[in-house]
Design an enzyme around this catalytic site. Sequence first.
Site, PDB file in Angstrom:
ATOM      1  N   GLY A 106      45.677  21.677 -15.624  1.00 15.61           N
ATOM      2  CA  GLY A 106      45.951  20.235 -15.702  1.00 15.61           C
ATOM      3  C   GLY A 106      45.641  19.624 -17.051  1.00 15.61           C
ATOM      4  N   ALA A 107      45.504  20.460 -18.080  1.00 17.44           N
ATOM      5  CA  ALA A 107      45.145  19.941 -19.408  1.00 17.44           C
ATOM      6  C   ALA A 107      46.352  19.805 -20.330  1.00 17.44           C
ATOM      7  CB  ALA A 107      44.103  20.856 -20.044  1.00 17.44           C
ATOM      8  N   SER A 110      49.715  24.271 -19.943  1.00 15.60           N
ATOM      9  CA  SER A 110      50.607  25.165 -19.185  1.00 15.60           C
ATOM     10  C   SER A 110      49.937  26.336 -18.501  1.00 15.60           C
ATOM     11  CB  SER A 110      51.704  25.727 -20.093  1.00 15.60           C
ATOM     12  OG  SER A 110      52.631  24.756 -20.291  1.00 15.60           O
ATOM     13  N   GLU A 167      59.084  28.044 -10.338  1.00 15.96           N
ATOM     14  CA  GLU A 167      58.374  26.762 -10.297  1.00 15.96           C
ATOM     15  C   GLU A 167      59.269  25.647  -9.739  1.00 15.96           C
ATOM     16  OE1 GLU A 167      55.757  26.335 -13.532  1.00 15.96           O
ATOM     17  OE2 GLU A 167      55.380  24.205 -13.172  1.00 15.96           O
ATOM     18  N   ASP A 173      57.725  25.783 -21.359  1.00 14.11           N
ATOM     19  CA  ASP A 173      56.418  26.434 -21.214  1.00 14.11           C
ATOM     20  C   ASP A 173      56.542  27.940 -21.015  1.00 14.11           C
ATOM     21  OD1 ASP A 173      55.679  23.816 -21.280  1.00 14.11           O
ATOM     22  OD2 ASP A 173      55.196  23.673 -19.146  1.00 14.11           O
TER      23      ASP A 173
HETATM   24  C1  GLA Z   1      55.585  20.030 -18.725  1.00 19.26           C
HETATM   25  C2  GLA Z   1      56.835  20.799 -18.310  1.00 19.26           C
HETATM   26  C3  GLA Z   1      57.682  21.143 -19.534  1.00 19.26           C
HETATM   27  C4  GLA Z   1      57.952  19.912 -20.389  1.00 19.26           C
HETATM   28  C5  GLA Z   1      56.653  19.153 -20.660  1.00 19.26           C
HETATM   29  C6  GLA Z   1      56.890  17.849 -21.372  1.00 19.26           C
HETATM   30  O1  GLA Z   1      54.751  20.854 -19.473  1.00 19.26           O
HETATM   31  O2  GLA Z   1      56.482  21.978 -17.644  1.00 19.26           O
HETATM   32  O3  GLA Z   1      58.892  21.743 -19.126  1.00 19.26           O
HETATM   33  O4  GLA Z   1      58.932  19.092 -19.822  1.00 19.26           O
HETATM   34  O5  GLA Z   1      55.940  18.878 -19.479  1.00 19.26           O
HETATM   35  O6  GLA Z   1      57.391  18.059 -22.644  1.00 19.26           O
END
Ligand code: GLA
Length: 377
Positions: free
Chosen positions: A120-121, A124, A158, A170
């Site tokens: 949650g930071a 990813s 996901e 990500d």
């Molecule tokens: C999350 C999502 C990414 C991207 C970012 C915002 O990390 O998983 O796909 O959209 O937010 O840039």
Amino acid sequence: MIRGFFEAFGRDPEGIWAAPGRLNIIGEFTDYNDGFVLPMAIDAVTTAAVARRRDDVIRVSSSGAPATTTPLASSRICNLTPGNTASWSSYAFGVVWAMTEAGHAIGGVDVFIESKVPIGAGLSSSAALECALGLALRDLFASTISLQDLALLCQRAENAYVGVPCGIMDQTASLCCTAGHAIEFDTRSGEIEQVDFDLSAAGLELLVIDTQVRHQLATSAYGDRRSACELAAKAIGVKALRDATLADLDKIPDDVVRRRARHVITENERVLSVAALLRSRRFIEVGPILSAAHQSLKDDFEVSCAELDLAVDIATHAGAFGARMIGGGFGGCVIALIRSEDQRTIERSVTAAFASNGFTPPRIFGALAAPGARRVR
Ligand code: GLA
């Protein structure tokens, strides 16, 4: 890792795979608009120890699970059903499901997960888990999948299995980044360019300020913003906001939707500018673009929060060349481009400001462009 696997499953793993979290230098909320992003891998990884089974059962355990000899979660592969968002293990099941759905003959596996990527930071952690397991399953069952196709399968896990409508940044960053580089990634064409990102040679670094704020709001707001972007593209008459220019904004009647679109359009331009500056090693000039991105995320996209704004403000006043929030927003981390010698001063200023505002103390650390996902044993 091996001990954890042994305690959970009573045998040794066949191998161990690691996938990093990512830090996005610039290009926030552009990936689901067919736009550009510029992320790098960080050194915190999620590891998956895996061993094949003779049946079609997947069993998943983790170092976060209470010490027990029984696995945390298990299912026959043929019984995996999308929409099972009950726990973190859905991310692992989702990867098996997505790879199977795509026609790959994935067999049963025992999986033990250990994560060092903070949850949650905005770094990813979920993509790191998907990619560590995805890479393991590719190596063990489906060696012909390219890394970028594997990223798409992890994203599908996901989107369709867990039900989070994330973009493709990500997973691609976790799988395709290399040490010392950021990737300039065109999410429409799939084109990836490794861009040299060795700040230390220039006496600079990226400081990460983790506000420790973890907002639930992020999940629902993420979907709202994504819908607003789709509405905006429709109002303008383009396939995705990637194709829009600032001149098109007048075609959007709704003020909020117009501001969401303005963020995406200006953010795409910022990614291209930053990539060009990195190529010519004009690192310091990246700073003001980071700060402009923060302003846009705060005012136009409205995904910031008091802690993130304070961290950006104080870091900049204490000597950073620029700073911005990263990731999905409403908490998580800020990155600041700083001279290495200013790290202590900036750390102290931010920590003091958080204390005097009654905020939880932030966790502050430097980040280097680390390697992407790999087999470690
Ligand atoms: C999350 C999502 C990414 C991207 C970012 C915002 O990390 O998983 O796909 O959209 O937010 O840039």
